[in-house]
Motif scaffolding. Structure first.
Motif, PDB file in Angstrom:
ATOM      1  N   UNK A 195     -24.035 100.313   7.347  1.00  0.00           N
ATOM      2  CA  UNK A 195     -24.367  99.791   8.677  1.00  0.00           C
ATOM      3  C   UNK A 195     -23.105  99.484   9.471  1.00  0.00           C
ATOM      4  N   UNK A 196     -22.081  99.022   8.796  1.00  0.00           N
ATOM      5  CA  UNK A 196     -20.820  98.723   9.480  1.00  0.00           C
ATOM      6  C   UNK A 196     -20.149  99.998   9.971  1.00  0.00           C
ATOM      7  N   UNK A 197     -20.255 101.067   9.191  1.00  0.00           N
ATOM      8  CA  UNK A 197     -19.700 102.355   9.634  1.00  0.00           C
ATOM      9  C   UNK A 197     -20.364 102.806  10.932  1.00  0.00           C
ATOM     10  N   UNK A 198     -21.684 102.632  10.995  1.00  0.00           N
ATOM     11  CA  UNK A 198     -22.419 103.010  12.211  1.00  0.00           C
ATOM     12  C   UNK A 198     -22.014 102.103  13.376  1.00  0.00           C
ATOM     13  N   UNK A 199     -21.860 100.823  13.089  1.00  0.00           N
ATOM     14  CA  UNK A 199     -21.478  99.873  14.146  1.00  0.00           C
ATOM     15  C   UNK A 199     -20.112 100.228  14.728  1.00  0.00           C
ATOM     16  N   UNK A 200     -19.166 100.597  13.859  1.00  0.00           N
ATOM     17  CA  UNK A 200     -17.839 100.972  14.341  1.00  0.00           C
ATOM     18  C   UNK A 200     -17.906 102.262  15.154  1.00  0.00           C
ATOM     19  N   UNK A 201     -18.679 103.228  14.670  1.00  0.00           N
ATOM     20  CA  UNK A 201     -18.828 104.483  15.411  1.00  0.00           C
ATOM     21  C   UNK A 201     -19.508 104.241  16.759  1.00  0.00           C
ATOM     22  N   UNK A 202     -20.479 103.354  16.771  1.00  0.00           N
ATOM     23  CA  UNK A 202     -21.197 103.011  18.000  1.00  0.00           C
ATOM     24  C   UNK A 202     -20.240 102.417  19.039  1.00  0.00           C
ATOM     25  N   UNK A 203     -19.373 101.521  18.578  1.00  0.00           N
ATOM     26  CA  UNK A 203     -18.404 100.916  19.497  1.00  0.00           C
ATOM     27  C   UNK A 203     -17.404 101.943  20.011  1.00  0.00           C
ATOM     28  N   UNK A 204     -16.996 102.864  19.148  1.00  0.00           N
ATOM     29  CA  UNK A 204     -16.106 103.945  19.586  1.00  0.00           C
ATOM     30  C   UNK A 204     -16.793 104.788  20.657  1.00  0.00           C
ATOM     31  N   UNK A 205     -18.067 105.056  20.425  1.00  0.00           N
ATOM     32  CA  UNK A 205     -18.828 105.847  21.393  1.00  0.00           C
ATOM     33  C   UNK A 205     -18.960 105.116  22.726  1.00  0.00           C
ATOM     34  N   UNK A 206     -19.187 103.797  22.660  1.00  0.00           N
ATOM     35  CA  UNK A 206     -19.301 103.013  23.894  1.00  0.00           C
ATOM     36  C   UNK A 206     -17.999 103.043  24.689  1.00  0.00           C
ATOM     37  N   UNK A 207     -16.888 102.964  23.993  1.00  0.00           N
ATOM     38  CA  UNK A 207     -15.589 103.061  24.673  1.00  0.00           C
ATOM     39  C   UNK A 207     -15.460 104.399  25.395  1.00  0.00           C
ATOM     40  N   UNK A 208     -15.886 105.451  24.730  1.00  0.00           N
ATOM     41  CA  UNK A 208     -15.809 106.801  25.297  1.00  0.00           C
ATOM     42  C   UNK A 208     -16.742 106.940  26.490  1.00  0.00           C
ATOM     43  N   UNK A 209     -17.930 106.344  26.374  1.00  0.00           N
ATOM     44  CA  UNK A 209     -18.921 106.438  27.457  1.00  0.00           C
ATOM     45  C   UNK A 209     -18.575 105.550  28.645  1.00  0.00           C
ATOM     46  N   UNK A 210     -17.721 104.561  28.433  1.00  0.00           N
ATOM     47  CA  UNK A 210     -17.384 103.646  29.518  1.00  0.00           C
ATOM     48  C   UNK A 210     -16.562 104.333  30.605  1.00  0.00           C
ATOM     49  N   UNK A 211     -15.938 105.453  30.260  1.00  0.00           N
ATOM     50  CA  UNK A 211     -15.098 106.163  31.215  1.00  0.00           C
ATOM     51  C   UNK A 211     -15.925 106.983  32.206  1.00  0.00           C
ATOM     52  N   UNK A 212     -16.973 107.626  31.704  1.00  0.00           N
ATOM     53  CA  UNK A 212     -17.848 108.448  32.548  1.00  0.00           C
ATOM     54  C   UNK A 212     -19.047 108.898  31.729  1.00  0.00           C
ATOM     55  N   UNK A 213     -20.016 109.526  32.387  1.00  0.00           N
ATOM     56  CA  UNK A 213     -21.177 110.053  31.680  1.00  0.00           C
ATOM     57  C   UNK A 213     -20.740 111.160  30.721  1.00  0.00           C
ATOM     58  N   UNK A 214     -21.405 111.226  29.573  1.00  0.00           N
ATOM     59  CA  UNK A 214     -21.091 112.248  28.579  1.00  0.00           C
ATOM     60  C   UNK A 214     -22.386 112.859  28.052  1.00  0.00           C
ATOM     61  N   UNK A 215     -22.299 114.111  27.605  1.00  0.00           N
ATOM     62  CA  UNK A 215     -23.436 114.739  26.949  1.00  0.00           C
ATOM     63  C   UNK A 215     -23.418 114.402  25.462  1.00  0.00           C
ATOM     64  N   UNK A 216     -24.541 114.668  24.808  1.00  0.00           N
ATOM     65  CA  UNK A 216     -24.621 114.425  23.363  1.00  0.00           C
ATOM     66  C   UNK A 216     -23.565 115.242  22.617  1.00  0.00           C
ATOM     67  N   UNK A 217     -23.366 116.476  23.036  1.00  0.00           N
ATOM     68  CA  UNK A 217     -22.367 117.323  22.386  1.00  0.00           C
ATOM     69  C   UNK A 217     -20.968 116.733  22.537  1.00  0.00           C
ATOM     70  N   UNK A 218     -20.648 116.226  23.707  1.00  0.00           N
ATOM     71  CA  UNK A 218     -19.324 115.648  23.946  1.00  0.00           C
ATOM     72  C   UNK A 218     -19.092 114.419  23.072  1.00  0.00           C
ATOM     73  N   UNK A 219     -20.117 113.579  22.923  1.00  0.00           N
ATOM     74  CA  UNK A 219     -19.982 112.391  22.086  1.00  0.00           C
ATOM     75  C   UNK A 219     -19.823 112.793  20.624  1.00  0.00           C
ATOM     76  N   UNK A 220     -20.623 113.750  20.189  1.00  0.00           N
ATOM     77  CA  UNK A 220     -20.504 114.237  18.802  1.00  0.00           C
ATOM     78  C   UNK A 220     -19.098 114.772  18.535  1.00  0.00           C
ATOM     79  N   UNK A 221     -18.594 115.557  19.460  1.00  0.00           N
ATOM     80  CA  UNK A 221     -17.258 116.141  19.299  1.00  0.00           C
ATOM     81  C   UNK A 221     -16.199 115.054  19.238  1.00  0.00           C
ATOM     82  N   UNK A 222     -16.333 114.041  20.091  1.00  0.00           N
ATOM     83  CA  UNK A 222     -15.377 112.940  20.112  1.00  0.00           C
ATOM     84  C   UNK A 222     -15.378 112.192  18.782  1.00  0.00           C
ATOM     85  N   UNK A 223     -16.562 111.849  18.285  1.00  0.00           N
ATOM     86  CA  UNK A 223     -16.661 111.085  17.036  1.00  0.00           C
ATOM     87  C   UNK A 223     -16.197 111.917  15.845  1.00  0.00           C
TER      88      UNK A 223
END
Length: 267
Positions: free
Chosen positions: A55-83
């Motif tokens: 669960x902590x691994x998911x929480x850390x990944x979720x926060x990383x994703x939120x940081x990435x999404x805070x810059x602009x809208x992203x597609x699912x593919x873009x988020x997957x690629x980033x993570x």
């Protein structure tokens, strides 16, 4: 059974260290702490510790994703690629995306609609290029189709006509046939359809300036005539005529100019 003896906040906000039987055992995020209702005195076995770690691994990944999404809208593919670029495990990425999608933080349909609106306002691109860009970002065909409905025929005509006018100005000093060909090609490259392009060209009311075209033909023809000066007469004439035709001049105009050149050379 092991027991949690202390839960200590880290210097990093939102992170906690968990001590079991008086010894540091593992870190958790605030969300995991709350979701699992961890408290001092709680019993912890290996199975629960494994669940907490996952669960902590998911929480850390979720926060990383939120940081990435805070810059602009992203597609699912873009988020997957980033993570994936952060070396996060595929199963963790899957669970993270499920949470993001459920919360509408990642929504490809919304992304596509926003992208189309932005391109309509700020670019000179037609539907085909916009579709291609959205495909590259991983958006599926149905959301793309729905989003492109926002780009009305009237909007496309307005954008495309403005592009056609700019291209006409850029190529105004070229052979007339080449002008039209390059304008059409430019509109196609930007993603407009054939019938739309014909309508856009019609608004330009392109007509050749006879004197300008004659002067342009003469200028380019003289360069070519000089270029092929070492060839036999017939070959020189053929090569010059072929090159001028490729540049977009009409055969009748070329023949007329060549007659004049032959007369000058005979004199």
């Amino acid at each position: 059974m092991a027991v949690i003896t202390m839960i200590q906040a880290q210097k990093r906000a939102g992170r906690f260290n968990v001590y079991v039987d008086g010894h540091y055992a593992f870190p958790v995020s605030e969300s995991v702490l709350i979701d699992f209702r961890l408290f001092k005195g709680m019993e912890v076995d290996q199975q629960l510790e494994a669940r907490l770690s996952a669960a902590d691994d998911v929480a850390k990944a979720y926060n990383r994703a939120l940081d990435y999404l805070s810059q602009q809208l992203r597609t699912e593919k873009e988020v997957r690629t980033k993570l994936a670029g952060l070396e996060i495990a595929p199963e963790v990425i899957d669970e993270t995306l499920e949470r993001l999608v459920a919360l509408n933080l990642v929504d490809d349909a919304h992304y596509a609609a926003s992208y189309v609106r932005t391109m309509m306002r700020t670019s000179d691109k037609g539907p085909r290029v916009i579709r291609q860009h959205l495909r590259q970002k991983g958006v599926l065909e149905q959301p793309i189709d729905d989003a492109l409905k926002l780009y009305s025929p009237e909007e496309r005509q307005t954008v495309g006509t403005a592009v056609a006018q700019k291209l006409a100005k850029r190529y105004r000093h070229q052979a007339f046939h080449t002008q039209e060909q390059k304008i059409r090609q430019g509109l196609m490259t930007r993603g407009f359809a054939g019938d739309e392009i014909t309508a856009m060209l019609a608004t330009l009311d392109l007509t050749p300036d006879i004197d300008e075209q004659a002067a342009l033909l003469a200028k380019q023809g003289e360069k070519l005539w000089h270029k092929y000066r070492t060839l036999a007469a017939n070959e020189r004439k053929y090569k010059t005529k072929q090159a001028l035709y490729r540049k977009g001049f009409g055969l009748d105009d070329i023949d007329h100019w060549l007659v004049g050149m032959a007369t000058v050379n005979d004199d």
